[in-house]
Design a protein around this motif. Structure first.
Motif, PDB file in Angstrom:
ATOM      1  N   GLN A 187       0.861  -1.173   0.000  1.00 41.61           N
ATOM      2  CA  GLN A 187       0.000   0.000   0.000  1.00 41.61           C
ATOM      3  C   GLN A 187       0.900   1.227   0.000  1.00 41.61           C
ATOM      4  OE1 GLN A 187      -3.093  -0.197   3.114  1.00 41.61           O
ATOM      5  NE2 GLN A 187      -2.373  -2.271   3.535  1.00 41.61           N
ATOM      6  N   PRO A 188       0.380   2.381  -0.398  1.00 41.81           N
ATOM      7  CA  PRO A 188       1.223   3.587  -0.378  1.00 41.81           C
ATOM      8  C   PRO A 188       1.839   3.853   0.994  1.00 41.81           C
ATOM      9  CG  PRO A 188      -0.763   4.006  -1.645  1.00 41.81           C
ATOM     10  CD  PRO A 188      -0.941   2.656  -1.012  1.00 41.81           C
ATOM     11  N   GLY A 189       1.064   3.636   2.048  1.00 38.07           N
ATOM     12  CA  GLY A 189       1.582   3.889   3.388  1.00 38.07           C
ATOM     13  C   GLY A 189       2.687   2.931   3.766  1.00 38.07           C
ATOM     14  N   SER A 190       2.511   1.655   3.473  1.00 34.26           N
ATOM     15  CA  SER A 190       3.544   0.674   3.822  1.00 34.26           C
ATOM     16  C   SER A 190       4.793   0.890   2.972  1.00 34.26           C
ATOM     17  CB  SER A 190       3.008  -0.748   3.633  1.00 34.26           C
ATOM     18  OG  SER A 190       2.678  -1.009   2.278  1.00 34.26           O
ATOM     19  N   GLU A 191       4.605   1.286   1.721  1.00 28.41           N
ATOM     20  CA  GLU A 191       5.754   1.575   0.861  1.00 28.41           C
ATOM     21  C   GLU A 191       6.535   2.771   1.392  1.00 28.41           C
ATOM     22  OE1 GLU A 191       8.257   0.961  -2.524  1.00 28.41           O
ATOM     23  OE2 GLU A 191       6.747  -0.281  -1.535  1.00 28.41           O
ATOM     24  N   LEU A 192       5.833   3.799   1.817  1.00 28.17           N
ATOM     25  CA  LEU A 192       6.489   4.969   2.390  1.00 28.17           C
ATOM     26  C   LEU A 192       7.271   4.594   3.637  1.00 28.17           C
ATOM     27  CD1 LEU A 192       6.882   8.092   2.493  1.00 28.17           C
ATOM     28  CD2 LEU A 192       4.849   8.165   3.963  1.00 28.17           C
ATOM     29  N   LEU A 193       6.684   3.755   4.490  1.00 29.08           N
ATOM     30  CA  LEU A 193       7.349   3.382   5.733  1.00 29.08           C
ATOM     31  C   LEU A 193       8.588   2.542   5.464  1.00 29.08           C
ATOM     32  CD1 LEU A 193       7.115   3.759   8.754  1.00 29.08           C
ATOM     33  CD2 LEU A 193       5.728   1.695   8.876  1.00 29.08           C
ATOM     34  N   LEU A 194       8.582   1.723   4.410  1.00 27.81           N
ATOM     35  CA  LEU A 194       9.772   0.950   4.059  1.00 27.81           C
ATOM     36  C   LEU A 194      10.890   1.845   3.534  1.00 27.81           C
ATOM     37  CD1 LEU A 194       8.467  -2.246   2.203  1.00 27.81           C
ATOM     38  CD2 LEU A 194       9.650  -2.166   4.406  1.00 27.81           C
ATOM     39  N   ARG A 195      10.530   2.854   2.756  1.00 25.03           N
ATOM     40  CA  ARG A 195      11.544   3.646   2.064  1.00 25.03           C
ATOM     41  C   ARG A 195      11.942   4.916   2.805  1.00 25.03           C
ATOM     42  NH1 ARG A 195       9.471   3.468  -4.149  1.00 25.03           N
ATOM     43  NH2 ARG A 195      11.496   4.452  -4.529  1.00 25.03           N
ATOM     44  N   ARG A 196      11.023   5.430   3.663  1.00 26.19           N
ATOM     45  CA  ARG A 196      11.344   6.626   4.441  1.00 26.19           C
ATOM     46  C   ARG A 196      10.880   6.458   5.890  1.00 26.19           C
ATOM     47  NH1 ARG A 196      10.381  12.177   1.233  1.00 26.19           N
ATOM     48  NH2 ARG A 196      11.706  12.825   2.968  1.00 26.19           N
ATOM     49  N   PRO A 197      11.368   5.427   6.563  1.00 29.64           N
ATOM     50  CA  PRO A 197      10.893   5.180   7.930  1.00 29.64           C
ATOM     51  C   PRO A 197      11.239   6.307   8.892  1.00 29.64           C
ATOM     52  CG  PRO A 197      12.837   3.854   7.471  1.00 29.64           C
ATOM     53  CD  PRO A 197      12.416   4.460   6.161  1.00 29.64           C
ATOM     54  N   ALA A 198      12.374   6.969   8.668  1.00 31.73           N
ATOM     55  CA  ALA A 198      12.776   8.043   9.585  1.00 31.73           C
ATOM     56  C   ALA A 198      11.801   9.212   9.530  1.00 31.73           C
ATOM     57  CB  ALA A 198      14.187   8.511   9.251  1.00 31.73           C
TER      58      ALA A 198
ATOM     59  N   GLU B 176      -0.830   9.507   1.169  1.00 37.87           N
ATOM     60  CA  GLU B 176      -1.976   9.949   0.382  1.00 37.87           C
ATOM     61  C   GLU B 176      -1.851  11.430   0.025  1.00 37.87           C
ATOM     62  OE1 GLU B 176      -5.766   9.264  -1.474  1.00 37.87           O
ATOM     63  OE2 GLU B 176      -4.225   7.931  -0.679  1.00 37.87           O
ATOM     64  N   ARG B 177      -1.384  12.222   0.960  1.00 30.73           N
ATOM     65  CA  ARG B 177      -1.295  13.667   0.717  1.00 30.73           C
ATOM     66  C   ARG B 177      -0.080  14.020  -0.129  1.00 30.73           C
ATOM     67  NH1 ARG B 177      -3.852  18.063   2.537  1.00 30.73           N
ATOM     68  NH2 ARG B 177      -2.702  20.028   2.674  1.00 30.73           N
ATOM     69  N   TRP B 178       0.998  13.255   0.021  1.00 28.98           N
ATOM     70  CA  TRP B 178       2.220  13.498  -0.759  1.00 28.98           C
ATOM     71  C   TRP B 178       2.583  12.205  -1.503  1.00 28.98           C
ATOM     72  CZ3 TRP B 178       1.695  15.338   4.274  1.00 28.98           C
ATOM     73  CH2 TRP B 178       1.721  16.734   4.420  1.00 28.98           C
ATOM     74  N   PRO B 179       1.912  11.906  -2.597  1.00 32.14           N
ATOM     75  CA  PRO B 179       2.079  10.591  -3.249  1.00 32.14           C
ATOM     76  C   PRO B 179       3.467  10.321  -3.798  1.00 32.14           C
ATOM     77  CG  PRO B 179       0.717  12.065  -4.583  1.00 32.14           C
ATOM     78  CD  PRO B 179       0.886  12.726  -3.254  1.00 32.14           C
ATOM     79  N   LEU B 180       4.288  11.331  -3.971  1.00 31.71           N
ATOM     80  CA  LEU B 180       5.646  11.099  -4.465  1.00 31.71           C
ATOM     81  C   LEU B 180       6.674  11.134  -3.339  1.00 31.71           C
ATOM     82  CD1 LEU B 180       5.666  13.259  -7.738  1.00 31.71           C
ATOM     83  CD2 LEU B 180       5.109  10.847  -7.445  1.00 31.71           C
ATOM     84  N   ALA B 181       6.216  11.129  -2.105  1.00 34.63           N
ATOM     85  CA  ALA B 181       7.150  11.234  -0.974  1.00 34.63           C
ATOM     86  C   ALA B 181       8.106  10.070  -0.910  1.00 34.63           C
ATOM     87  CB  ALA B 181       6.363  11.349   0.335  1.00 34.63           C
ATOM     88  N   ALA B 182       7.657   8.867  -1.284  1.00 42.64           N
ATOM     89  CA  ALA B 182       8.535   7.698  -1.237  1.00 42.64           C
ATOM     90  C   ALA B 182       9.530   7.713  -2.380  1.00 42.64           C
ATOM     91  CB  ALA B 182       7.702   6.422  -1.270  1.00 42.64           C
ATOM     92  N   SER B 183       9.053   8.027  -3.585  1.00 42.69           N
ATOM     93  CA  SER B 183       9.942   7.956  -4.752  1.00 42.69           C
ATOM     94  C   SER B 183      10.996   9.050  -4.762  1.00 42.69           C
ATOM     95  CB  SER B 183       9.114   8.038  -6.040  1.00 42.69           C
ATOM     96  OG  SER B 183       8.385   9.261  -6.094  1.00 42.69           O
ATOM     97  N   VAL B 184      10.722  10.200  -4.145  1.00 37.05           N
ATOM     98  CA  VAL B 184      11.696  11.285  -4.169  1.00 37.05           C
ATOM     99  C   VAL B 184      12.955  10.910  -3.409  1.00 37.05           C
ATOM    100  CG1 VAL B 184      10.988  12.525  -2.072  1.00 37.05           C
ATOM    101  CG2 VAL B 184      11.900  13.805  -4.006  1.00 37.05           C
ATOM    102  N   GLN B 185      12.846   9.923  -2.493  1.00 37.98           N
ATOM    103  CA  GLN B 185      14.017   9.514  -1.704  1.00 37.98           C
ATOM    104  C   GLN B 185      15.074   8.870  -2.589  1.00 37.98           C
ATOM    105  OE1 GLN B 185      14.327  10.332   1.533  1.00 37.98           O
ATOM    106  NE2 GLN B 185      16.432   9.610   1.424  1.00 37.98           N
ATOM    107  N   ASP B 186      14.676   8.235  -3.678  1.00 39.88           N
ATOM    108  CA  ASP B 186      15.649   7.585  -4.560  1.00 39.88           C
ATOM    109  C   ASP B 186      16.508   8.620  -5.273  1.00 39.88           C
ATOM    110  OD1 ASP B 186      14.631   5.179  -3.840  1.00 39.88           O
ATOM    111  OD2 ASP B 186      13.336   4.969  -5.587  1.00 39.88           O
TER     112      ASP B 186
END
Length: 462
Positions: free
Chosen positions: A414-425, A452-462
């Motif tokens: 899910q978007p939330g779980s993906e975010l937590l894996l890639r940007r846990p801090a 949900e509010r920032w859908p690219l928050a996980a991908s920007v970390q790469d």
């Protein structure tokens, strides 16, 4: 000052009133004299003979050490382990065995850090020497020899040609280290674990039932880790043209390995252990921007698009102009280290024969928490709830956040779980700030709301 006296058939060392007579064979012990003993193994026409150095004050890597004599029983264990390991090397890495027998020269014993880990090291300035603890498993012993052989060979090559700039800044994630690595350290690790992966692949393809599952696990784990590190170096500006060509040859050989099948449960276990290390590393060494944490926390407090707050909710569209967030920055924590309980439990469950002493696995499970035990047996729902309960406590250590991220992801992406894996801090720091302000958000609800509010928050970390 000591005085050396030599005459036909007799050699003595004198210091003050003390006199030590040297034996004719300097590898054996005598009154006042500790011989530098030797371990030798022969297999497949190849010989490996190593000086076993437990006495030289300069045998370590980081400073003088007092002699620490290994007893005869432990020495026999080393000898037996070396013989079994060398047999595996000659059987599975015949093309490297001749070079390894020529290059490897000295073994310095050190204590093992835990029943599930092997300590090993080498230096480019001490050609042929290995510092290592004694693995209880012959295949692990062989893999360690292959690992350090790769380091030694690359160290010698670096005396002849430059493969990368000597940039000392620690900036890279290495799947085999707890600390961020400079380009030279990651380069060394890639070549070493390329050799480790090659060894485990050969053992796995040998179809030996006694070692096949263990080899499959190690092969699956290290091929993914090494290839990921290769990718991190691919665009690094610190490589020379020769260094790029060097790594490209490794990539060409390894790439087909990624498609080679391993048992499904082994592949899943290897992925969990790999992800566990990555998430823990991110929690220890990355930090979100303080302003970003404050702004997200303020929006949460105001109820902006928060679950149950009216507005858009989780099912609505993201707020306009809020598709991404600034990337977290690398802030190395020099003292970072963490327990391997979860990873060790997974290995014990999937490959119980990997541990030479089954009691170690039993003791590990007895001392582990409910969440880790549940995750190790793939009871992800129970683990998810147990880790969330740990996070609710005031301590909420990094291990709990990492476990929660892994358990949640195991229940479905899910978007939330993906975010937590890639940007846990990022999620953890927002959670900490909200708690300090008197709020008690659930970690999954918070992560889902941010994603949900920032859908690219996980991908920007790469």
């Amino acid at each position: 000052m000591a005085e050396l006296l030599s005459a036909p058939g007799r050699t003595q060392i004198r210091r003050g009133g003390a006199i030590v007579g040297l034996p004719g064979d300097l590898t054996v012990d005598a009154p006042g004299w500790s011989g530098l003993r030797r371990l030798t193994a022969v297999s497949g026409g190849h010989t490996l003979s190593l000086l076993f150095d437990d006495v030289d004050p300069y045998r370590g890597l980081y400073g003088p050490r007092r002699p620490d004599r290994v007893g005869s029983a432990e020495l026999r264990s080393w000898q037996e382990g070396l013989e079994e390991a060398w047999s595996l090397v000659c059987r599975h890495l015949p093309q490297q065995a001749g070079a390894m027998g020529t290059v490897l020269d000295v073994l310095v014993p050190v204590p093992a850090p835990s029943p599930f880990q092997v300590s090993s090291a080498s230096s480019g300035d001490a050609f042929g020497g290995i510092v290592m603890s004694c693995p209880g498993d012959p295949a692990e012993f062989a893999a360690t020899l292959a690992h350090e052989f790769q380091h030694i060979m690359l160290g010698s090559l670096l005396h002849l040609v430059s493969l990368h700039d000597n940039d000392p800044e620690a900036r890279f994630y290495a799947p085999w280290r707890d600390d961020p690595r400079p380009v030279g350290g990651l380069f060394q690790g890639v070549y070493a674990f390329f050799g480790v992966t090659r060894f485990w692949r050969a053992v796995y393809h040998a179809q030996d039932e006694a070692t096949r599952r263990a080899a499959a696990f190690e092969f699956a784990r290290w091929r993914a880790a090494t290839f990921r590190a290769l990718g991190a170096l691919a665009d690094a500006p610190f490589l020379t043209a020769v260094g790029r060509r060097f790594l490209e040859h490794i990539r060409e050989e390894m790439k087909p390995w990624l498609a080679e099948p391993v048992p499904e449960d082994i592949a899943a276990a290897a992925k969990k252990v790999t992800s566990d290390h990555r998430v823990a590393w991110l929690l220890h060494h990355t930090r979100p921007d303080d302003r970003t944490v404050t702004e997200i926390s303020d929006l949460w407090q105001r109820g902006a698009d928060r679950p149950g707050a009216g507005s858009t909710g989780l099912g609505g569209r993201p707020a306009s102009g809020h598709s991404g967030l600034p990337a977290d920055v690398l802030v190395p924590d020099a003292g970072a280290s963490w327990a391997r309980t979860r990873a060790d439990l997974i290995r014990c469950r999937v490959v119980p024969s990997r541990t030479p002493h089954p009691a170690d696995c039993a003791e590990l499970e007895t001392g582990a928490g409910t969440a880790d035990r549940a995750f190790a047996v793939s009871d992800h729902v129970r683990a998810w709830h147990a880790y969330r309960a740990e996070i609710r406590s005031s301590a909420s250590p990094a291990a709990s956040w990492a476990g929660f991220a892994l358990a949640w992801a195991s229940l479905g992406t899910q978007p939330g779980s993906e975010l937590l894996l890639r940007r846990p801090a990022l999620v953890r720091e927002v959670h900490r700030r909200l708690r300090s302000l008197g709020h008690r958000p659930e970690p999954d609800s918070l992560a889902a709301w941010i994603a949900e509010r920032w859908p690219l928050a996980a991908s920007v970390q790469d």
